[in-house]
Design a protein around this motif. Structure first.
Motif: not given
Length: 299
Positions: A263-271
């Motif tokens: 799985v790849t978990i990434t933060p939400p879009p910065a904006d």
């Protein structure tokens, strides 16, 4: 074991985070190889499956299942139950590194959560979720409206340190609820803090859970009328597949699937992120007031 309380705790954490601005398929899909009828090997007798639990008591199997589950790299946890009188559901993928991504439904609303590193987590709720929390917190409608307008379509970024095993409180690893929930070993350890629920268990009839053969382990009834039933995989690693708690004040069902799938978990879009710390808001309140309450959130 208190399945619903321990596994669905993330829904409570989500609620607390808003109310006080706190910092807080099928398993193992296999691709079949194309083999023509002419090249198929002659039929042979299927090997006898290895009995993972030969000579083991029900209690010993339960102990093994908890240990094996703790050691997994990733797992998807889905659950529904009652906690503190509230019906809650949760669906979240948790990793051994302390990352997670999923959603919790409570008070008729839904909150999405992401924890992509060990320092912070992100939460985004829908309007029903925020209004229910504001109502419970006693926030005036005008302030609740303002809060919802500010949070609409945004992710709240809040600090969430992973549990620090070097520091113990009452025999448990310290750390906020979210950080603890998102570490797989800590999540399962939370189910394991009261072994009386799985002492004196008895084997039930074998069954199949999500296509996986499983042994059934039935726990004895506790003083509050609750009882736990565990379903453990009979093939491959002896993972927990499902845990059901019936009776008592907090019945619930939790399933475990997608073990060790990448799985790849990434933060939400910065904006789309609203960083509470950069806005001067501290856990439990805003602008250092420490008073707490959804009404403290201002644009």
């Amino acid at each position: 074991m208190r399945v619903s309380r321990k596994v669905l705790v993330v829904a409570v954490v989500c609620t607390t985070a808003v109310a006080g601005l706190a910092g807080c398929g099928k398993d193992g899909d296999t691709k079949a190889k194309g083999v023509s009828e002419a090249k198929k090997p002659s039929a042979t007798a299927s090997p006898t499956p290895v009995d993972l639990f030969a000579g083991m008591t029900a209690d010993a199997i339960a102990e093994k299942a908890v240990g094996v589950t703790k050691a997994a790299n990733t797992v998807k946890v889905s659950g529904a139950g009652i906690s503190d009188g509230e019906h809650m559901t949760i669906e979240v993928t948790v990793t051994s590194k302390g990352h997670c991504s999923g959603r919790a439904t409570v008070k008729g609303g839904t909150a999405h959560i992401i924890k992509a590193d060990l320092k912070s987590f992100y939460m985004k709720g829908d309007e029903k979720f925020y209004r229910a929390v504001a109502k419970e917190d006693g926030t005036p409608k005008r302030q609740a409206d303002a809060m919802i307008e500010v949070l609409k379509g945004r992710w709240m970024k809040m600090p969430a340190d992973a549990p620090k095993k070097s520091k113990k409180r009452h025999g448990k690893a310290s750390g906020d609820g979210m950080g603890e929930f998102c570490v797989l070993s800590e999540l399962v350890a939370g189910m394991d803090d009261d072994k009386s629920d799985r002492t004196g268990m008895a084997k039930g009839a074998d069954t199949v859970v999500a296509g996986v053969p499983a042994v059934t382990l039935r726990g004895k009834k506790q003083r509050d009328g609750s009882a736990v039933t565990m379903y453990v995989a009979k093939q491959g690693p002896a993972h927990l597949l499902k845990v059901v708690e019936t009776g008592g004040d907090e019945p619930g069902t939790v399933t475990f699937s997608d073990y060790d799938k990448p799985v790849t978990i990434t933060p939400p879009p910065a904006d789309q992120i609203m960083d509470l710390e950069k806005l001067g808001m501290k856990p439990g309140g805003s602008s250092g007031s420490g008073s707490g309450g959804t009404g403290e959130l201002k644009a």
